[in-house]
Design a protein around this motif. Structure first.
Motif, PDB file in Angstrom:
ATOM      1  N   SER A 129    -130.653 -17.666  21.378  1.00  0.00           N
ATOM      2  CA  SER A 129    -131.065 -18.961  21.910  1.00  0.00           C
ATOM      3  C   SER A 129    -132.578 -19.038  22.052  1.00  0.00           C
ATOM      4  O   SER A 129    -133.299 -18.090  21.735  1.00  0.00           O
ATOM      5  CB  SER A 129    -130.411 -19.178  23.288  1.00  0.00           C
ATOM      6  OG  SER A 129    -131.033 -18.360  24.276  1.00  0.00           O
ATOM      7  N   ILE A 143    -130.662 -13.906  35.082  1.00  0.00           N
ATOM      8  CA  ILE A 143    -129.669 -13.193  34.276  1.00  0.00           C
ATOM      9  C   ILE A 143    -129.401 -11.782  34.784  1.00  0.00           C
ATOM     10  O   ILE A 143    -128.264 -11.303  34.762  1.00  0.00           O
ATOM     11  CB  ILE A 143    -130.109 -13.174  32.789  1.00  0.00           C
ATOM     12  CG1 ILE A 143    -128.885 -12.931  31.907  1.00  0.00           C
ATOM     13  CG2 ILE A 143    -131.198 -12.127  32.526  1.00  0.00           C
ATOM     14  CD1 ILE A 143    -129.113 -13.298  30.465  1.00  0.00           C
ATOM     15  N   ALA A 192    -131.705 -17.514  32.031  1.00  0.00           N
ATOM     16  CA  ALA A 192    -132.857 -16.613  31.881  1.00  0.00           C
ATOM     17  C   ALA A 192    -133.489 -16.163  33.206  1.00  0.00           C
ATOM     18  O   ALA A 192    -133.732 -14.963  33.397  1.00  0.00           O
ATOM     19  CB  ALA A 192    -133.905 -17.262  30.985  1.00  0.00           C
ATOM     20  N   GLY A 204    -123.584 -17.637  26.205  1.00  0.00           N
ATOM     21  CA  GLY A 204    -124.967 -17.163  26.229  1.00  0.00           C
ATOM     22  C   GLY A 204    -125.911 -18.068  25.460  1.00  0.00           C
ATOM     23  O   GLY A 204    -127.043 -18.313  25.899  1.00  0.00           O
ATOM     24  N   TYR A 205    -125.449 -18.582  24.335  1.00  0.00           N
ATOM     25  CA  TYR A 205    -126.307 -19.405  23.478  1.00  0.00           C
ATOM     26  C   TYR A 205    -126.656 -20.746  24.126  1.00  0.00           C
ATOM     27  O   TYR A 205    -127.813 -21.169  24.137  1.00  0.00           O
ATOM     28  CB  TYR A 205    -125.613 -19.639  22.141  1.00  0.00           C
ATOM     29  CG  TYR A 205    -126.434 -20.414  21.147  1.00  0.00           C
ATOM     30  CD1 TYR A 205    -127.529 -19.832  20.508  1.00  0.00           C
ATOM     31  CD2 TYR A 205    -126.133 -21.740  20.836  1.00  0.00           C
ATOM     32  CE1 TYR A 205    -128.301 -20.537  19.588  1.00  0.00           C
ATOM     33  CE2 TYR A 205    -126.877 -22.452  19.928  1.00  0.00           C
ATOM     34  CZ  TYR A 205    -127.960 -21.852  19.304  1.00  0.00           C
ATOM     35  OH  TYR A 205    -128.716 -22.566  18.400  1.00  0.00           O
ATOM     36  N   VAL A 246    -127.572 -15.147  24.201  1.00  0.00           N
ATOM     37  CA  VAL A 246    -128.877 -15.481  24.793  1.00  0.00           C
ATOM     38  C   VAL A 246    -129.997 -15.103  23.834  1.00  0.00           C
ATOM     39  O   VAL A 246    -130.975 -15.837  23.661  1.00  0.00           O
ATOM     40  CB  VAL A 246    -129.063 -14.759  26.152  1.00  0.00           C
ATOM     41  CG1 VAL A 246    -130.474 -14.988  26.694  1.00  0.00           C
ATOM     42  CG2 VAL A 246    -128.024 -15.227  27.165  1.00  0.00           C
ATOM     43  N   GLY A 271    -128.397 -20.099  27.764  1.00  0.00           N
ATOM     44  CA  GLY A 271    -129.446 -19.086  27.803  1.00  0.00           C
ATOM     45  C   GLY A 271    -130.647 -19.490  28.635  1.00  0.00           C
ATOM     46  O   GLY A 271    -131.151 -18.707  29.453  1.00  0.00           O
TER      47      GLY A 271
END
Length: 235
Positions: free
Chosen positions: A55, A186, A183, A175-176, A52, A179
């Protein structure tokens, strides 16, 4: 310095990602897989949150200056995970028997060896090493146990690489790529998501255990069948 807060932060993946940066993430992944004292680190959630942080949602989730380089993570984390596990295996090969022979050992117990032997026998070394990557705590202790059980270094290395790459890359890419979607929620849903991933990872083990229990139950029922039963066979 608030040492209580520091202790809590070591168990908080979001706090770790915010504090240590990409190099710190690599160090923690190495420690979790290679150093016995690293079993408490939140490896799965740490990798997802590192993804994340690489990202477009990095600033929203962690604040300014938290952006990480995804290429560095994709290359560095599997190397750290593989290197850590290799260290654990080497440690178990050299020190394992002496550690397990100590009945008052605070970290190791004889039962770990018995369980690991059963685990290896049921699933084979390849599946055991790969699946262990996705199971917290197990991924720390399986490596020295594998060395103690004299799993060949070459065999361990091959499947260590496979498991290390699958684990780190899958967690990072979750996560990437997700993300932005993750968000807003999370903090609320990260732990349930990790638990789901772990459950999926250990599902082959659960299926195998269920099969074994059914076999034992069926064998027990057949053994208890009355002498006069149609299927009874005399010895």
């Amino acid at each position: 310095m608030d040492y209580n807060q520091l202790a809590v932060n070591l168990l908080d993946a979001k706090s770790l990602v915010s504090s240590v940066g990409a190099i710190g993430v690599l160090a923690i992944i190495f420690a979790e897989t290679g150093l016995l004292v690293g079993f408490f680190f939140p490896g799965d959630s740490l990798l997802i949150l590192a993804g994340v942080a690489a990202s477009s949602a990095a600033t929203e989730v962690f604040g300014p200056g938290a952006q990480m380089n995804i290429a560095l993570l994709l290359i560095g984390t599997p190397i750290a995970a593989v290197a850590g596990a290799q260290l654990g295996h080497a440690f178990g090969t050299k020190m394992g028997p002496r550690l397990f022979d100590k009945p008052d050992s605070k970290i190791f117990r004889r039962e770990y060896v018995s369980k690991a032997e059963e685990y290896f026998a049921k699933f084979g070394p390849a599946k055991a090493v790969v699946l262990a990557r996705f199971i917290p705590v197990v991924r720390t202790f399986l490596n020295p146990v594998a060395g103690t059980l004299e799993m060949p270094a070459r065999t361990f290395f091959v499947w260590n690489v496979v498991g290390g790459v699958l684990w780190t890359e899958s967690m990072l890419l979750i996560g990437y790529f997700f993300g932005d979607a993750m968000a807003p929620v999370i903090d609320k849903y990260l732990i349930p998501a990790i638990l789901l991933i772990v459950l999926i990872s250990v599902s082959p083990i659960i299926v195998e255990v269920i099969r074994e229990r059914r076999k034992k139950k069926a064998a027990g029922a057949e053994a208890e069948e009355p002498v006069g039963g149609g299927r009874h066979r005399r010895g």
